[in-house]
Write a protein that holds these residues in place. Structure first.
Motif, short mmCIF file in Angstrom:
data_model
loop_
_atom_site.label_atom_id
_atom_site.label_comp_id
_atom_site.label_asym_id
_atom_site.label_seq_id
_atom_site.Cartn_x
_atom_site.Cartn_y
_atom_site.Cartn_z
N UNK A 155 20.23 23.33 75.80
CA UNK A 155 20.78 22.25 74.97
C UNK A 155 20.10 22.20 73.60
N UNK A 156 18.78 22.34 73.61
CA UNK A 156 18.03 22.32 72.35
C UNK A 156 18.45 23.49 71.46
N UNK A 157 18.63 24.67 72.07
CA UNK A 157 19.04 25.85 71.32
C UNK A 157 20.42 25.65 70.69
N UNK A 158 21.37 25.13 71.48
CA UNK A 158 22.71 24.88 70.96
C UNK A 158 22.70 23.85 69.84
N UNK A 159 21.89 22.80 70.02
CA UNK A 159 21.78 21.77 69.00
C UNK A 159 21.21 22.35 67.71
N UNK A 160 20.23 23.22 67.86
CA UNK A 160 19.62 23.85 66.68
C UNK A 160 20.63 24.72 65.94
N UNK A 161 21.46 25.45 66.70
CA UNK A 161 22.48 26.29 66.07
C UNK A 161 23.52 25.46 65.33
N UNK A 162 23.90 24.31 65.92
CA UNK A 162 24.84 23.41 65.25
C UNK A 162 24.25 22.90 63.94
N UNK A 163 22.98 22.52 64.00
CA UNK A 163 22.31 22.04 62.78
C UNK A 163 22.24 23.13 61.73
N UNK A 164 21.95 24.35 62.17
CA UNK A 164 21.87 25.48 61.24
C UNK A 164 23.22 25.72 60.57
N UNK A 165 24.28 25.58 61.36
CA UNK A 165 25.61 25.86 60.83
C UNK A 165 26.05 24.81 59.80
N UNK A 166 25.77 23.55 60.06
CA UNK A 166 26.35 22.49 59.25
C UNK A 166 25.39 21.76 58.33
N UNK A 167 24.13 22.01 58.44
CA UNK A 167 23.18 21.30 57.59
C UNK A 167 22.78 22.15 56.39
N UNK A 168 22.96 21.61 55.20
CA UNK A 168 22.56 22.30 53.98
C UNK A 168 21.04 22.40 53.87
N UNK A 169 20.34 21.59 54.68
CA UNK A 169 18.88 21.58 54.57
C UNK A 169 18.26 22.83 55.18
N UNK A 170 18.99 23.48 56.05
CA UNK A 170 18.46 24.69 56.69
C UNK A 170 18.62 25.88 55.78
N UNK A 171 17.59 26.70 55.64
CA UNK A 171 17.69 27.86 54.75
C UNK A 171 18.48 29.01 55.36
N UNK A 172 18.74 28.94 56.68
CA UNK A 172 19.50 30.00 57.33
C UNK A 172 20.76 29.40 57.94
N UNK A 173 21.78 30.21 58.08
CA UNK A 173 23.01 29.68 58.68
C UNK A 173 23.78 30.80 59.36
N UNK A 174 24.46 30.41 60.45
CA UNK A 174 25.42 31.33 61.04
C UNK A 174 26.64 31.30 60.13
N UNK A 175 27.19 32.45 59.81
CA UNK A 175 28.40 32.45 59.00
C UNK A 175 29.42 33.36 59.65
N UNK A 176 30.65 32.94 59.60
CA UNK A 176 31.72 33.70 60.22
C UNK A 176 32.87 33.79 59.25
N UNK A 177 33.41 34.97 59.04
CA UNK A 177 34.51 35.13 58.10
C UNK A 177 35.81 35.32 58.84
#
Length: 267
Positions: A29-51
């Motif tokens: 759950x923590x891992x999934x939450x972290x990935x969601x934050x990475x995807x949608x938060x501008x504060x994170x320097x890294x992000x999952x991106x999908x084209x």
């Protein structure tokens, strides 16, 4: 007695395994939450991106669309710096040849696009490209490989659109065979490229006639970059569709899209 011992041991094993299961679920759950934050938060320097761009030929009222088809350009998920895409889009914006640079005449009228464009129409400038610039077919093919000459062609296309009763060059952007992007009306101004579809869309034309020959790899890559950066900069809606047809893009280009299941992009 033996059954009682067996039951006790099973119960002990179950009780011992429960905390481990809960720990694993907690970590998941923590891992999934972290990935969601990475995807949608501008504060994170890294992000999952999908084209992904959807191409559809099922558009009523547009000549040349003979059948319905949907293809999708697919990338896998990739872990990348958010700033990398922003930097590449910034570089692309600086590389675009502005209206002033290619000598555009001021538009007769400009109407702003309300919000983000929901569709992107792809055209070729067609068989009259060379005629508009006063060039023979042979001269035009060699000309379109040189930026200085392509700028003259873009200017000639604007003049032709003025004579045809348009308020300006009808496309939002044009792309040369060398991959150079030219600003037409830009992201924020309604074009006059697709009847009944202009108010919430962007029109992009690849310069040349692609009825019998395919556009260059450089021009396809440039179109792909333009779409990606349009979405990154919120000029295009996230789910914006790329729409074209055999007459719109030229038969050879259309067939190329079908064969490649979308743009033949070099990653």
């Amino acid at each position: 007695m033996a059954d009682g011992v067996l039951h006790a041991r099973v119960q002990q094993n179950y009780l011992r395994d429960v905390p481990q299961m809960l720990t694993l679920r907690y970590l998941l759950c923590v891992t999934l939450l972290a990935l969601v934050c990475i995807q949608y938060s501008e504060a994170w320097p890294w992000s999952w991106s999908r084209g992904g761009h959807t191409i559809t030929g099922d558009v009523r009222g547009i000549p040349g669309v003979t059948r319905s088809w949907i293809a999708r350009i697919r990338w896998g998920w990739r872990f990348a710096r958010r700033g990398d895409t922003q930097q590449s889009c910034s570089q692309l914006a600086k590389a675009v040849v502005t209206r002033e640079q290619w000598g555009a005449v001021a538009a007769r009228q400009e109407l702003a696009i309300n919000g983000r464009a929901e569709e992107l129409f792809v055209w070729h400038t067609g068989p009259n490209t060379c005629n508009a610039a006063g060039l023979s077919a042979v001269e035009c093919q060699s000309c379109l490989r040189e930026q200085s000459c392509t700028e003259k062609v873009v200017k000639a296309l604007q003049d032709a659109d003025f004579k045809g009763g348009k308020d300006d060059i009808k496309y939002n952007f044009l792309i040369g065979q060398d991959g150079v992007i030219y600003e037409g009306r830009g992201w924020d101004v309604i074009g006059q490229h697709t009847i009944g579809k202009n108010s919430k869309s962007i029109g992009v034309a690849l310069i040349g006639d692609f009825s019998k020959i395919e556009p260059s790899q450089a021009s396809q890559d440039a179109l792909n970059s333009l779409i990606v950066c349009g979405k990154e900069s919120d000029k295009l809606a996230t789910g914006a569709q790329m729409t074209t047809g055999a007459q719109m893009a030229g038969k050879a280009f259309y067939n190329l899209l079908v064969r490649c299941n979308g743009l033949c992009v070099e990653n």
